[in-house]
Design a protein around this motif. Structure first.
Motif, PDB file in Angstrom:
ATOM      1  N   GLY A 129       0.862  -1.304   0.039  1.00  0.00           N
ATOM      2  CA  GLY A 129       0.002  -0.112  -0.076  1.00  0.00           C
ATOM      3  C   GLY A 129       1.047   1.074  -0.139  1.00  0.00           C
ATOM      4  N   ARG A 130       0.165   2.465   0.065  1.00  0.00           N
ATOM      5  CA  ARG A 130       0.808   3.545   0.035  1.00  0.00           C
ATOM      6  C   ARG A 130       0.317   4.727   0.973  1.00  0.00           C
ATOM      7  N   VAL A 131       0.856   5.513   1.549  1.00  0.00           N
ATOM      8  CA  VAL A 131       0.543   6.646   2.052  1.00  0.00           C
ATOM      9  C   VAL A 131       1.039   7.998   1.620  1.00  0.00           C
ATOM     10  N   TYR A 132       0.109   8.793   0.935  1.00  0.00           N
ATOM     11  CA  TYR A 132       0.561  10.225   0.363  1.00  0.00           C
ATOM     12  C   TYR A 132       0.094  11.095   1.326  1.00  0.00           C
ATOM     13  N   THR A 133       0.897  11.795   2.003  1.00  0.00           N
ATOM     14  CA  THR A 133       0.736  12.763   3.134  1.00  0.00           C
ATOM     15  C   THR A 133       1.116  14.170   2.706  1.00  0.00           C
TER      16      THR A 133
END
Ligand SMILES: C[S@@+](CC[C@H](N)C(=O)[O-])C[C@H]1O[C@@H](n2cnc3c(N)ncnc32)[C@H](O)[C@@H]1O
Length: 248
Positions: free
Chosen positions: A147-151
């Motif tokens: 998965g990926r977190v774009y912050t």
């Protein structure tokens, strides 16, 4: 190459040995710990003595290590009896040792947020603001390994510091930090309909909620955290106009 403690491509820290460049949490007591980057020439000095990083290399995370002198004698393995434990920088510990550049979320709230966001491995998540990255490290672990977190944070320096912290903790492959005024501009169009979940910790979350709604795929989840009840009320009012189920 730098081995990274939480990098999902590498072994879990329980199976790994400490190498140069690793971040370890040096644990003295529950109310006394700090993050240290291991380097062959490094030396840590505290009230329990002098510790050479060279003695830590090759040990397992969780190891108890003794001071090499400075307190009650020289050279002996247990000289002075000074010791610390070298722990892996889990999100739980990182939250306790990170440098506070903003207010942060603590583990009681973090666990609630991770549960409400219904995160599973592989999720794509948008977050704003990044703040000190306390929550972000837990979000990253929940969506790992693919998965990926774009912050997003609108404060340049905060974004840079958070990016450095994620790098130090081996989370760069899971987290992308960008500078953006999310209340003013919303999330970037390229994530439209692509997010499994959106999390907001912003002073005026209602300004970002319409954009958050656009970013979510069908059946996606938005969670907003606010310290004041007036903020919660206003956020909920805005949510009711674009979401099916709203809980507070
Ligand atoms: C309370 S902090 C977030 C703390 C974070 N949840 C943590 O656990 O470390 C709020 C952040 O929102 C950022 N922020 C405020 N207004 C913003 C905006 N319009 N767009 C993007 N970020 C914003 C601030 O710079 C600050 O870093």
């Amino acid at each position: 190459a730098m081995m990274v403690p939480l990098d999902p491509c590498n072994k879990p820290t329980s199976q790994r040995r400490i190498t140069e460049g690793d971040t370890v949490v040096v644990y003295e007591r529950h109310d006394s710990m700090r993050a240290v980057t291991v380097s062959a020439a490094g030396v840590l000095q505290n009230r329990f003595g002098v510790f050479r990083h060279a003695d830590w290399l090759g040990r397992h995370f969780g190891s108890k290590v003794f001071s090499s002198g400075g307190v009650g004698g020289k050279g002996g393995r247990k000289a002075g009896g000074g010791f610390v434990h070298l722990l892996a920088p889990t999100p739980e510990l990182w939250t306790l040792v990170l440098s506070h550049r903003t207010q942060i979320l603590y583990i009681a709230d973090i666990s609630l947020v991770v549960a409400y966001l219904e995160l599973v491995p592989g999720c794509v998540l948008l977050e704003s603001g990044t703040g000190s990255g306390s929550l972000t490290t837990s979000l990253a672990r929940a969506v790992a390994p693919h998965g990926r977190v774009y912050t997003f944070d609108f404060h340049d320096q905060r974004a840079d510091s958070a990016r450095e912290d994620f790098e130090k903790n081996g989370l760069s492959s899971l987290i992308t930090v960008a500078v953006r005024d999310i209340q003013g501009e919303g999330f970037p169009d390229e994530y439209s309909g692509a997010a499994d979940a959106v999390f907001l910790d912003l002073p005026q979350p209602w300004l970002a909620i319409p954009s958050a709604g656009t970013m979510l795929r069908q059946d996606g989840v938005l969670c907003s955290f606010s310290p004041c009840i007036e903020q919660v009320q206003r956020a909920c009012e805005t949510m009711r106009s674009c979401f099916t189920v709203v809980e507070s």
